[in-house]
Design an enzyme around this catalytic site. Sequence first.
Site, short mmCIF file in Angstrom:
data_model
loop_
_atom_site.label_atom_id
_atom_site.label_comp_id
_atom_site.label_asym_id
_atom_site.label_seq_id
_atom_site.Cartn_x
_atom_site.Cartn_y
_atom_site.Cartn_z
N GLY A 68 6.60 1.02 -1.24
CA GLY A 68 6.67 2.06 -2.26
C GLY A 68 7.13 3.37 -1.66
O GLY A 68 7.04 3.58 -0.45
N GLY A 117 4.94 -2.63 -0.73
CA GLY A 117 5.41 -2.96 -2.07
C GLY A 117 6.44 -4.06 -2.10
O GLY A 117 6.60 -4.75 -3.12
N GLU A 140 -0.50 -0.33 5.92
CA GLU A 140 -1.07 0.82 5.23
C GLU A 140 -2.18 1.54 5.99
O GLU A 140 -2.36 2.76 5.84
CB GLU A 140 -1.58 0.39 3.85
N ASP A 148 -2.38 -2.76 -0.63
CA ASP A 148 -2.54 -2.84 -2.09
C ASP A 148 -1.55 -3.88 -2.66
O ASP A 148 -1.34 -4.90 -2.05
CB ASP A 148 -2.39 -1.45 -2.73
#
Length: 334
Positions: A68, A117, A140, A148
């Site tokens: 992302g 992502g 992350e 996530d």
Amino acid sequence: MTDTAAAEVLADVHRGVGRILLNRPKALNALTTGMVAAIDRVLAEWEHTPPSAVVLASTSTKAFCAGGDIRTIREHSLAGDAAASERFFASEYRLNARIAEYPVPVVSLIDGLCMGGGLGLSVHGSFRVVTERAVLAMPETGIGFFPDVGASYFLPRLPGAIGMYLGLTGHRLDAADALYAGLATHFVPADGIDAVGDALADNPGDPVDVVLNRLAGRSPVAQSRLAVRGAVDWAFGAPTLGEIEKRLRHLDTPWAATALVALDASPQSLEITHALLARGRQHTLRECLSDELALTRTTIRTPDFVEGVRAALVDKDRTPDWHRASLGGRALPF
């Protein structure tokens, strides 16, 4: 769809096969809210008259998707614009769920970087094809965030404690590792990856697995560095972070030493990640995505997130000054 999003996500149906190409090469296809919305809209439209399969790929050989656009999320946090961040994460997780539940096979062609992502786009689909240039990771904890995009669902379902190892350390997997762990399903050499779409179109009645196996080169899985499974499972299967570190020190091997260095990440992120992955195996994907969305609301406001993104992606000095306080036993917001 904005003009920018339209240029950054190219989509068509060619000979019965849907094709979605990520086309933001200078940013390594880092996902923006507009790109996520564009992909989601295309998939929603195709559900009415489904193609035989959907191929998700990149126009760049450097990256499938590097994750992302986390720098923009940091800017939202600094500006106090929580609504903009909420839109991004809610849209992204909604897309992850749509891909997982899609009525026809989604085939991701991972040639180059696939992180964060990017794994959310690919792992939830039926088939993930890697080339010799593939590099996969969930890095992350190194930026003050947590794995996530449904990672709390898919990482705990990898063999043994591999998922906990990958989530806490951000270890980068090559094609062999990805196949060994099950994050990838097939290996196709880079010079044959462009043939996947045509092969699916030429053989619409054949199982996708069979079509991909016809194109496959010799699998590199035997060269996987994750062959240290016994050590991974023992160390990262420990019930607490402290015990994981204790077991790694006890192993006293080059692999364990490297893992200990990787655990020098945000203490807050490590605690969140350990708790999230420990409970993820007992939850559905949608429950995991809901937990993750709740966590984003608090995590992106913390000093570690702002500092971690600064050090890794803004100033790129790679020397984050972590806020050394832990969660101190406070319950996570799920």
